[in-house]
Design a protein around this motif. Structure first.
Motif, short mmCIF file in Angstrom:
data_model
loop_
_atom_site.label_atom_id
_atom_site.label_comp_id
_atom_site.label_asym_id
_atom_site.label_seq_id
_atom_site.Cartn_x
_atom_site.Cartn_y
_atom_site.Cartn_z
N ARG A 623 0.82 -1.21 0.00
CA ARG A 623 0.00 0.00 0.00
C ARG A 623 0.86 1.26 0.00
O ARG A 623 0.42 2.33 -0.44
CB ARG A 623 -0.96 -0.01 1.19
N LYS A 625 3.67 1.64 -1.77
CA LYS A 625 4.02 1.88 -3.17
C LYS A 625 2.86 2.57 -3.89
O LYS A 625 3.06 3.51 -4.67
CB LYS A 625 4.36 0.57 -3.87
N ARG A 626 1.67 2.09 -3.63
CA ARG A 626 0.50 2.68 -4.26
C ARG A 626 0.31 4.14 -3.82
O ARG A 626 -0.01 5.01 -4.63
CB ARG A 626 -0.74 1.86 -3.92
N PRO A 651 -1.29 -3.65 -7.24
CA PRO A 651 -2.04 -2.40 -7.00
C PRO A 651 -1.28 -1.15 -7.45
O PRO A 651 -1.86 -0.25 -8.03
CB PRO A 651 -2.26 -2.42 -5.48
N ALA A 652 0.03 -1.11 -7.17
CA ALA A 652 0.82 0.06 -7.58
C ALA A 652 0.98 0.11 -9.09
O ALA A 652 0.95 1.19 -9.70
CB ALA A 652 2.19 0.03 -6.89
N SER A 655 -2.08 1.50 -10.60
CA SER A 655 -2.30 2.90 -10.27
C SER A 655 -1.45 3.83 -11.11
O SER A 655 -1.83 4.97 -11.36
CB SER A 655 -1.99 3.15 -8.78
#
Length: 981
Positions: A623, A625-626, A651-652, A655
């Motif tokens: 989270r 990194k995101r 996730p990253a 994004s």
């Protein structure tokens, strides 16, 4: 039974084993087991969970996998594990060239030409349609070939047991009956049945839409996992039941693929360009209506010759249609994407990724495997052995024993896992070779239980049949599994500290001190804990130090990226000291912050500023990194690239505008990425960035040219019609439209220079410069018309049969003058591409031979037509030369206007000057203290990047050659108080 069969086949451990923990699960009940050739054969009568149907019963399943003969037979019966995409026939592709707004306008023009009896114009319009269709067909076939090669360059592998051995194979080669190992981050490659291993967390959102991962196996969902799902956590062995179109996903996707077979993926940039084209056509339509009203009604020409008025309006509409524009955009992107894959190992998954990487301003790079080699090596002599507790079950332990326990806790089937591979290689070397290592391991007995590495648990465990249990992972989770919060693993513990003064806190401090000391030298550590049997407590045994040296191209590539206007930040889960040391070695900003600072709650503004200024982040969570990506993207409007390889990076990656899955990434990372690297290191990213900026330069030059040429023709003809009551014959205008498209198709393969700055994909600057070109060209054509029709100047030699000597009424608009105007407009348009494509003065940028030949052939053809073709004016040789000379002067004036436009609006620092280097090994930037760590390590030698950026010229020279306005000292920023002089 299955375990006995595998051991009989010579494997050093049994992957299908019994389970003693709740986290591990038993195989589904088997009925009808039978013997064949010494193997355990499992008939397909598996009982599934609630709501599940039995898997196919016509394929026998063997715990030892299939033999080569069985694989061949299955491939002949079931084919490859792919969904066959319906192909568009060449005939369909050719017909599609006549579909669309612009071809339809030409078809209507042909109908109107025929209706008015103008068969010459009708024939030319039809020829334009056919030539554009044939060119489009040829280029689309070439683009299709390039994209097919591009698709073929991306493949996934999965470990599969065949002939008693586990080796990675391409997922396309899977057949029903194969035994495969799937781990966290993998896409499930076929419909499979879970057999043995962890209880898997499986993301089924692609099939079910459920956001929460399902657990397999379970009473609710059974044992069968369908193709298209993604393993979120865990690792397990599975049987392949169905492949390709026979899977549940395949049966539903076949019809979708048919529906999408002829579709096109259109980038945002292309959508904006086509929107601008529609506005241009709408603008031309308004002008056409004005011309029809003025000429037809105000000047009453409908009564004299209504067909001439209609054809004039029609010709202007045709001139406003950039027929080849969509084709050239698509072909340029397709060929460019293919070049990125072939030359730089960067595979784009969508056309929008091309413009995004060209505009990238910040790159957040993972460390392991991207900045470093990921070929980790363990320094056994530097291993830290923990102090012994009272009554220890591991007395007098040594670094070699610590390494052996780490080897027992490594999975030899996971050949792509860098840590397990490093431990296995180090143990084999420490034992005196592979055979000696196998003999030592045999004395330890067989593996009874294995729990794979989990991103939340941060450790893996192995239980031997003797009862020995070993854990390997990060030190905090090996000391106390509740550190950082209790995870979902069934096996939880806190190590015994009897006899250690200060207990667990003191031992933790000792471990942290040892870890910090090793990390400052550039080592990451892997902790080992163990218990002698299930009744004994766990003991912390020590730390194994691993070195992951920087790649030999990393420092140079980072310098190249910085020269190209891209800020590089490191994002790693490793220790902060390791990250700082790595940053020092590769030339990154050493202001590396801990991931906890992102989560520290210092306030949104403070945290955002810290993220922008920091050189990178260590000990980050997914989270984090995101959060870094979203802050840079939303707060600072940066175009962010993010590299990653694991399921935790997805996730990253999703994004970021430019999600980059590095070489060897998991399927989950590849699925979330816009670009997939097929070669290791950052050099592939820099090479892809250069190539994408060259692609954008080609597109920008053609779009500028095409809009400028269209503005020129449409506006000039409108002024000529309304202001001078002179209408160029429709055939002239239609031929201009033909030559504008026909001669410029080689621009998709033109030499191009990559911008030194991230490109600005906003269209307004491109259209604005096209407007500047058009203003110069319209003024030039009007002056030429004035000179041509002023009899006192004798610009044109007039033949008696085309006599006109007055400037009254329409007598100045003779066929001879029209032919001269046709040649001047056509030549000026042909020359314009050489200015539009050049970042500086036009003659300082070398075009491709194809472009030179094409434009020269077009210009000479225009000249020959007006010189010798009957009915086209038959200009004298002197007037043809005058038209060439005059058009060249106007072209140079337009090029100077371009430079002024750049100086006022475009704060560019020029282009990336680069040279292609030989593939040579170089370790100049690796410090002496680290070279000995690399000696003899496979994969430690890496080639220099094939493309290296070098500084560009500054001052007036840089401005004239490369459009370098920043270093020239006169880069204006409109409206600013400190604009340069």
């Amino acid at each position: 039974v299955a375990r006995a069969s595998l051991i009989a086949h010579g494997h050093d451990r049994a992957p299908f084993s019994r389970r003693a923990q709740n986290e591990r699960c038993e195989s589904p009940p088997i009925a009808g087991a039978e013997r064949r050739a010494g193997q355990t054969v499992l008939a397909h009568t598996t009982t599934m969970g609630s709501g599940e149907e039995p898997v196919r019963d016509d394929v026998e399943r063997s715990a030892a996998g299939l033999t080569t003969a069985e694989v061949k037979a299955a491939q002949e019966k079931w084919g490859k594990n792919v969904l066959e995409k319906p192909e568009i026939s060449p005939c369909q592709m050719l017909i599609m060239q006549f579909v669309g707004m612009m071809p339809v306008i030409l078809i209507l023009a042909a109908i109107l030409s025929a209706a008015t009896g103008d068969w010459a114009d009708f024939a030319i319009v039809v020829i334009i349609l056919i030539i554009n269709a044939l060119l489009g067909f040829r280029e689309q076939m070439e683009a299709k070939k390039a994209l097919d090669e591009l698709t073929a360059s991306v493949s996934s592998e999965v470990p599969a047991r065949r002939d008693g051995e586990v080796n990675p194979i391409d997922v396309e080669e899977l057949v029903p009956g194969d035994v495969i190992l799937i781990v966290g981050g993998d896409n499930v490659p076929a419909d499979v049945t879970w057999v043995e291993g962890d209880k898997l967390a499986v993301d089924t959102a692609a099939l079910t839409g459920e956001p929460i991962p399902r657990k397999y196996p379970s009473d609710q969902y059974g044992y069968q996992i369908l193709a298209g799902c993604t393993v979120a956590a865990g690792e397990a062995y599975c049987y392949v039941d169905k492949t390709g179109a026979n899977t549940e996903l395949g049966s539903s996707q076949e019809e979708i693929l048919k529906d999408k077979a002829g579709g096109k993926t259109v980038s945002v940039f292309e959508q904006n360009v086509m929107r601008a084209v529609r506005y241009l056509i709408l603008f031309s339509l308004v002008l056409v209506l004005i011309i029809l009203f003025v000429l037809g009604f105000a000047r009453n020409q409908f009564k004299k010759d209504w067909r001439e008025v209609v054809l004039t309006a029609l010709s202007i509409m045709i001139a406003s249609v950039p027929i080849a524009l969509p084709l050239i955009i698509q072909v340029t992107m397709a060929i460019g994407a293919s070049g990125m894959a072939k030359n730089h190992g960067a595979v784009v998954t969508s056309s929008s990724a091309l413009q995004d990487i060209a505009a990238m301003t910040t790159l957040c790079s993972d460390k392991t495997g991207t900045l470093t080699t990921a070929n980790m090596s363990i320094k056994v002599d530097m291993a830290w052995v923990a102090p012994e507790v009272d009554g220890t079950n591991f007395p007098n332990r040594t670094a070699s024993e610590l390494l052996e326990l780490g080897r027992l806790c490594s999975n030899p089937d996971k050949k792509d896992d860098p840590i397990d591979r490093a431990v296995i290689n180090a143990y084999n070397e420490d034992s005196g070779g592979d055979e000696a290592a196998k003999a030592k391991l045999a004395k330890r007995g067989a593996v009874a239980d294995r729990v794979g590495f989990d991103n939340s648990a941060k450790r893996m465990t192995v239980t031997m049949e003797s009862g020995l249990t070993i854990a390997k992972g990060i030190s905090s989770k090996c000391l106390d599994t509740a550190a950082g919060g209790e995870d979902a693993s069934a096996l939880q513990w806190e190590v015994i500290t009897k006899g250690i003064e200060g207990g667990l806190p003191a031992l933790t401090e000792l471990v942290e001190e040892a870890d910090t000391k090793l990390s400052k030298a550039g080592y990451k550590t892997i902790a080992v804990a163990a218990r002698s049997d299930d009744k004994a407590p766990f003991e912390f045994l020590g730390l194994l130090p691993m070195i992951d040296p920087p790649r030999f191209d990393t420092k140079r590539t980072i310098a190249n990226l910085n020269r190209a206007g891209v800020d590089v930040k490191m994002c790693t889960g490793d220790h902060q000291n390791i990250a700082i040391e790595t940053a020092r070695l590769i030339g990154l900003n050493q202001d590396i912050r801990a991931g906890s600072e992102i989560r520290g709650g210092a306030g949104p503004e403070t945290t955002a500023d810290m993220i922008k200024e920091a050189g990178g982040f260590a000990q980050v969570l997914p989270r984090d990194k995101r959060e870094v990506v979203l802050t840079l993207r939303n707060k600072f409007k940066a175009v962010v690239g993010m590299t990653g390889d694991g399921v935790n990076d997805a996730p990253a990656l999703s994004s970021a505008q430019v999600g980059i899955a590095v070489d060897g990434a998991t399927d989950a990372a590849k699925g979330a990425a816009a670009i997939i690297l097929t070669t290791p290191g950052l050099s592939a990213i820099f090479g892809g960035l250069v190539e994408s900026r060259k692609i954008f330069a080609r597109l920008k030059s053609y779009i500028q040219y095409r809009f400028a040429a269209t503005f020129h023709i449409v506006i000039f003809l409108t002024i000529l019609s309304l202001g001078y009551n002179c209408q160029l014959k429709a055939i002239y205008v239609i031929l201009l439209a033909l030559f504008n498209d026909l001669t410029l198709t080689p621009v998709s393969k033109d030499y191009a220079q990559a911008s030194k700055d991230p490109v600005d994909t906003r269209l307004w600057k491109i259209i604005a410069l096209a407007g500047v070109y058009a203003c110069i060209y319209v003024a030039g054509s009007l002056i030429y018309y004035e000179l041509a029709t002023d009899s006192s100047l004798h610009l044109l030699q007039r033949k008696g049969k085309l006599d006109f000597v007055t400037r009254e009424g329409i007598h100045t608009c003779t066929q001879y003058v029209q032919a001269a105007m046709f040649l001047q407009i056509g030549l000026a348009a042909e020359f314009l591409i050489f200015s539009a494509r050049a970042p500086g003065v036009w003659f300082m940028s070398k075009p491709s031979p194809y472009l030179i030949v094409s434009t020269m052939v077009g210009s000479i053809t225009l000249s020959l037509v007006v010189r010798f073709a009957t009915g086209f004016g038959e200009l004298t040789g002197r007037d043809v030369i005058i038209a060439w000379f005059y058009s060249f002067i106007v072209f140079n004036i337009a090029d100077c206007a371009k430079l002024l436009f750049y100086a006022y609006f475009h704060t560019s620092s020029g282009v990336i000057e680069y040279h292609e280097e030989e593939d040579v090994e170089d370790e100049d930037h690796i410090e002496e203290e680290h070279k000995d760590m690399l000696a003899g390590k496979e994969g430690s030698q890496h080639l220099r990047p094939r493309v290296s950026a070098v500084p560009t010229a500054a001052g007036l020279q840089g401005f004239l050659i490369h459009g370098n306005t920043q270093d020239a000292g006169f880069a204006y920023t409109p409206g600013s108080d400190n604009a340069g002089e």
